[in-house]
Design a protein around this motif. Structure first.
Motif, short mmCIF file in Angstrom:
data_model
loop_
_atom_site.label_atom_id
_atom_site.label_comp_id
_atom_site.label_asym_id
_atom_site.label_seq_id
_atom_site.Cartn_x
_atom_site.Cartn_y
_atom_site.Cartn_z
N MET A 1 46.82 -81.78 64.65
CA MET A 1 46.09 -80.95 63.68
C MET A 1 44.59 -81.26 63.74
N LYS A 2 43.80 -80.20 63.59
CA LYS A 2 42.34 -80.37 63.59
C LYS A 2 41.79 -80.07 62.21
N ASP A 3 40.53 -80.46 62.02
CA ASP A 3 39.84 -80.10 60.78
C ASP A 3 38.86 -78.99 61.12
N THR A 4 39.03 -77.82 60.50
CA THR A 4 38.25 -76.64 60.88
C THR A 4 37.38 -76.15 59.71
N ALA A 5 36.56 -75.15 60.00
CA ALA A 5 35.71 -74.55 58.96
C ALA A 5 36.59 -73.92 57.86
N LYS A 6 37.74 -73.39 58.27
CA LYS A 6 38.68 -72.82 57.28
C LYS A 6 39.14 -73.92 56.31
N HIS A 7 39.51 -75.07 56.86
CA HIS A 7 39.92 -76.19 56.01
C HIS A 7 38.80 -76.59 55.05
N GLN A 8 37.57 -76.63 55.58
CA GLN A 8 36.42 -77.00 54.73
C GLN A 8 36.26 -76.01 53.58
N GLY A 9 36.44 -74.74 53.89
CA GLY A 9 36.35 -73.70 52.84
C GLY A 9 37.41 -73.91 51.77
N LEU A 10 38.63 -74.27 52.20
CA LEU A 10 39.71 -74.51 51.24
C LEU A 10 39.41 -75.74 50.38
N ARG A 11 38.79 -76.75 50.99
CA ARG A 11 38.41 -77.95 50.21
C ARG A 11 37.34 -77.63 49.18
N ASN A 12 36.39 -76.77 49.56
CA ASN A 12 35.34 -76.37 48.60
C ASN A 12 35.97 -75.66 47.40
N GLU A 42 52.66 -83.77 56.72
CA GLU A 42 53.36 -83.23 57.90
C GLU A 42 52.77 -81.85 58.21
N SER A 43 52.79 -81.48 59.49
CA SER A 43 52.15 -80.21 59.89
C SER A 43 52.78 -79.00 59.18
N SER A 44 54.06 -79.10 58.79
CA SER A 44 54.70 -77.97 58.10
C SER A 44 54.06 -77.66 56.74
N PHE A 45 53.34 -78.64 56.19
CA PHE A 45 52.68 -78.43 54.88
C PHE A 45 51.20 -78.04 55.03
N GLU A 46 50.73 -77.91 56.27
CA GLU A 46 49.29 -77.71 56.49
C GLU A 46 48.73 -76.54 55.68
N ASP A 47 49.48 -75.44 55.63
CA ASP A 47 48.97 -74.24 54.94
C ASP A 47 48.89 -74.42 53.43
N TYR A 48 49.55 -75.44 52.90
CA TYR A 48 49.59 -75.64 51.45
C TYR A 48 48.76 -76.84 51.01
N TYR A 50 45.80 -77.66 50.46
CA TYR A 50 44.69 -77.62 49.49
C TYR A 50 45.08 -76.93 48.18
N GLN A 51 46.40 -76.78 47.99
CA GLN A 51 46.89 -76.39 46.67
C GLN A 51 46.91 -77.65 45.82
N ASP A 52 46.74 -77.48 44.52
CA ASP A 52 46.71 -78.65 43.64
C ASP A 52 48.15 -79.06 43.29
N LYS A 53 48.85 -79.56 44.32
CA LYS A 53 50.27 -79.92 44.16
C LYS A 53 50.57 -81.21 44.91
N PRO A 54 51.59 -81.97 44.43
CA PRO A 54 52.06 -83.11 45.22
C PRO A 54 53.00 -82.61 46.33
N PHE A 55 53.14 -83.37 47.41
CA PHE A 55 54.08 -83.02 48.48
C PHE A 55 54.80 -84.27 48.96
N PRO A 56 56.03 -84.12 49.48
CA PRO A 56 56.74 -85.29 50.00
C PRO A 56 56.07 -85.83 51.26
N ILE A 57 56.07 -87.17 51.41
CA ILE A 57 55.47 -87.79 52.61
C ILE A 57 56.46 -88.73 53.30
N GLY A 58 57.74 -88.64 52.89
CA GLY A 58 58.76 -89.52 53.49
C GLY A 58 59.01 -90.74 52.63
#
Length: 213
Positions: A1-12, A42-48, A50-58
């Motif tokens: 996974m990379k960090d892109t301008a789209k990711h930066q926008g979601l973080r903003n 995990e990469s399967s959660f990449e699209d989510y 930057y939602q304000d939610k917890p996610f499983p990490i194993g």
């Protein structure tokens, strides 16, 4: 996974939503903007990511929702070079936020699977905690005490005495206390024996487990 301008926008956007929810510390919001949360999932959660939610990490653990990370961090009032003990390294996201604020972070994780994963991930991302260890968070790290602040990222039925003892006078301990639902609790150490206590709303965390290693 990379960090892109789209990711930066979601973080903003995420930082803006956290401000609306009451996070006022600009340095904390800036750290949220800078840390690529999707790389801790995990990469399967990449699209989510930057939602304000917890996610499983194993290992039965979760990455806390960004609001919780920002809320706990804001309570610490982190200053550059503060020596901070983190109980529950987890994915390393909270660690990364503290390092971004200039803290010297000593972090402890009791799940070996997570400890190994995060020990590899953080250096790869250029994030350098002062010390990472595998062990029982209830005991803290007495060899490195005292600490300017202590942050606990799992729910505890009560506040461990060992952690209170490892806090500097004037230091701040942030811990979620309770069984099913936790009350975010801030302790400020006034002197050797006295602590000022603040209770700051209900949260849900995975439990802090004792003597499991």
């Amino acid at each position: 996974m990379k960090d892109t301008a789209k990711h930066q926008g979601l973080r903003n956007k995420l930082a803006a939503s956290l401000r609306e929810k009451g996070i006022t510390d600009e340095r904390v919001l800036d750290a949220i903007r800078r840390i690529p949360r999707h790389l801790f999932l995990e990469s399967s959660f990449e699209d989510y990511a930057y939602q304000d939610k917890p996610f499983p990490i194993g290992a039965g653990q979760t990455i806390s929702q960004p609001y919780t990370v920002a809320f706990q961090t804001q309570l610490l009032e982190v200053k550059k070079d503060d020596k901070i003990l983190e109980i529950g390294t987890g994915s390393g996201y909270q660690t990364a936020v503290l390092v971004a604020l200039g803290a010297k972070v000593y972090t402890i994780e009791r799940q070996n699977e997570l400890f190994k994963k995060t020990s590899l991930l953080l250096p790869k991302m250029g994030i350098k905690p002062k010390h990472m260890s595998f062990g029982d968070g209830y005991k803290g790290l007495p060899n490195y005490a005292p600490f300017d602040s202590i942050i606990v990222t799992a729910g505890a039925p009560d506040i461990p005495n060992a952690l209170m003892a490892q806090l500097k006078i004037g230091g701040r301990l942030v811990i979620p206390v309770g069984e099913d639902v936790q009350v975010m609790t801030l302790l400020i150490r006034k002197n050797e024996k006295q602590f000022e206590k603040h209770e700051l709303g209900n949260f849900r965390f995975v439990p802090l487990l004792e003597n499991k290693n």
